[in-house]
Design an enzyme around this catalytic site. Structure first.
Site, PDB file in Angstrom:
ATOM      1  N   CYS A  39      -6.009  36.048  30.336  1.00  0.00           N
ATOM      2  CA  CYS A  39      -5.191  37.085  31.293  1.00  0.00           C
ATOM      3  C   CYS A  39      -5.130  38.493  30.709  1.00  0.00           C
ATOM      4  O   CYS A  39      -4.805  39.348  31.421  1.00  0.00           O
ATOM      5  CB  CYS A  39      -3.951  36.560  31.478  1.00  0.00           C
ATOM      6  N   ALA A  90      -3.055  26.251  33.168  1.00  0.00           N
ATOM      7  CA  ALA A  90      -2.491  26.270  31.710  1.00  0.00           C
ATOM      8  C   ALA A  90      -1.322  27.196  31.979  1.00  0.00           C
ATOM      9  O   ALA A  90      -0.047  26.717  31.456  1.00  0.00           O
ATOM     10  CB  ALA A  90      -3.485  26.706  30.882  1.00  0.00           C
TER      11      ALA A  90
END
Length: 435
Positions: A50, A193
């Protein structure tokens, strides 16, 4: 071959750039094959998270490898190479090794010390292995990087000093909601996740009731069952947004999940402020939703700007010491690996000499029996092996030391060995960009 690391992170690029650079999981094998198709790239591992997109590669030349990788990143993102260059950091040789170990130990993370990067590196290495894009050099680098990360967390207090990205985001959310999140109703969008980490962290914080939604209902239900939360259908998202104070969104969607229309409708039906923690890249919150009355959006960019809870100086120093020692070990391995072809060529030359002399001897002594021939051959081979053993062991030890590459060159010169070497004429000793 040498190591080259090229990437962009929250330090060098904003979310808009990282969104364009991010490679979806399903496309990573194809992306790796594009890298391998480049003339200067022989191995590749891609780490795409990210707040970080970076390539680790084994290249035959610095400038050629740099151009190859930048071109592939530019084609994927649609960002011109000249513009993209301003967002990239570049590490070569020793600097690339050091950078990979700093990443694995959490020193380069947005929240220093967070351990999630270890799982992300492990996943990246697994995909590269499955795609057959990691060779001897990157296999060794990735395995060593994972060991360094484990050492950092096992031998220092970097875990206590650092936090996960989710924890840092919740601290910002607490500021918006008056400081205490306990008992606040919350929703997690996404069961991957990051979503799972969010659920675990929210549960420890004491928020509740906690609801989870995901495009795959089965995954949401399994996650909810594990943490005593409630799974809700994604179709009920609009109604759930009216009920919660905190939303953590961490999906892999390529389009915004929380549109301006959806959020605006939810805000009109509530009096409390709604805090959305957008931990996805690409972003889950539509850009045009920013500024809606009663809405506070905390995304990767704002987290980077508010970096809080820096780890204690002593803990960071301890990790840095681990990294430095492990970098030296890895460079020693690299130097030893580089002399291996020269040692192999020397042994091959010796074996060729023995074979040639045996052929001459047997042509002069045809009366030798098969048993006699075998005895003579074994004796000659043993003599050569014993003569070469100590020098080759010692030269491997010397090659592992700084400046050890000179010993391989000396062997090649002394014995006139023809050892194929990777083209590396345009390499530079070490280049470290901003990271």
């Amino acid at each position: 071959m040498n190591l080259l690391s090229i990437g962009a992170s929250y330090r060098t690029a904003d979310v808009a750039v990282l969104e364009r650079l991010t490679i979806p999981d399903a496309e990573i094998p194809q992306f790796l094959q594009k890298l391998l198709a480049q003339p200067y790239v022989s191995e590749a591992v891609l780490v795409s998270t990210c707040n970080r997109v970076e390539v680790y590669a084994a290249v035959s030349g610095f400038h050629g490898g740099l151009g190859d990788i930048c071109n592939v990143l530019s084609q994927h993102s649609g960002i011109p190479a000249t513009e993209l260059a301003g967002h990239l950091y570049v590490h070569y040789g020793e600097a690339a090794v050091r950078h990979s170990f700093r990443v694995s130990s959490g020193l380069e993370s947005m929240v220093v010390g967070e351990a999630q990067i270890l799982g992300q590196l492990r996943d990246a290495y697994h995909v590269a292995t499955e795609s057959d894009s990691a060779g001897r050099l990157l296999h060794e680098l990735m395995q060593q990087a994972l060991r360094v990360g484990k050492r950092a967390h096992a031998e220092t207090g970097i875990d206590k000093a650092g936090q996960s990205v989710v924890t840092a985001a919740l601290e910002v959310a607490a500021d918006h909601l008056g400081g205490d999140l306990a008992g606040r109703p919350a929703l997690v969008i996404g069961a991957g996740a990051m979503g799972s980490l969010s659920v675990a962290t929210l549960t420890r914080t004491g928020v509740g009731p906690l609801q989870i939604t995901n495009r795959s209902a089965d995954r949401a239900e399994r996650l909810a069952e594990a943490y005593g939360a409630t799974a809700v259908p994604i179709a009920d998202l609009a109604s759930v947004l009216r009920e919660v104070d905190i939303v953590v969104s961490a999906t892999a969607s390529t389009v915004p999940v929380l549109t301006r229309e959806l959020l605006s409708e939810a805000l009109t039906a509530r009096s409390e402020k709604l805090v959305v923690l957008d931990l996805a890249v690409p972003r889950d919150v539509a850009p045009d939703a920013a500024g809606l009355p009663g809405l506070a959006v905390v995304d990767i960019d704002s987290l980077a700007a508010s970096r809080r809870a820096a780890p204690a100086v002593a803990e960071t120093a301890a990790v840095e010491q681990i990294v430095t020692g492990e970098v030296d070990n890895f460079l020693g391995w690299m130097r030893g690996a580089e002399i291996a072809p020269t040692v192999a060529a020397l042994r091959t030359r010796a074996e060729d000499v023995v074979t040639a002399e045996m052929r001459k001897l047997l042509s002069r002594r045809p009366e030798f029996t098969e048993e006699q021939r075998a005895d003579v051959s074994r004796t000659l081979h043993r003599v050569v092996q014993q003569i070469l053993h100590s020098p080759t062991v010692r030269v491997r030890q010397l090659a592992a030391e700084p400046g050890g590459d000179q010993y391989a060159a000396l062997l090649r010169e002394l014995f006139d060995l023809d050892v194929p070497l990777a083209a590396n004429a345009d390499a530079v000793p070490e280049i470290g960009g901003k990271a």
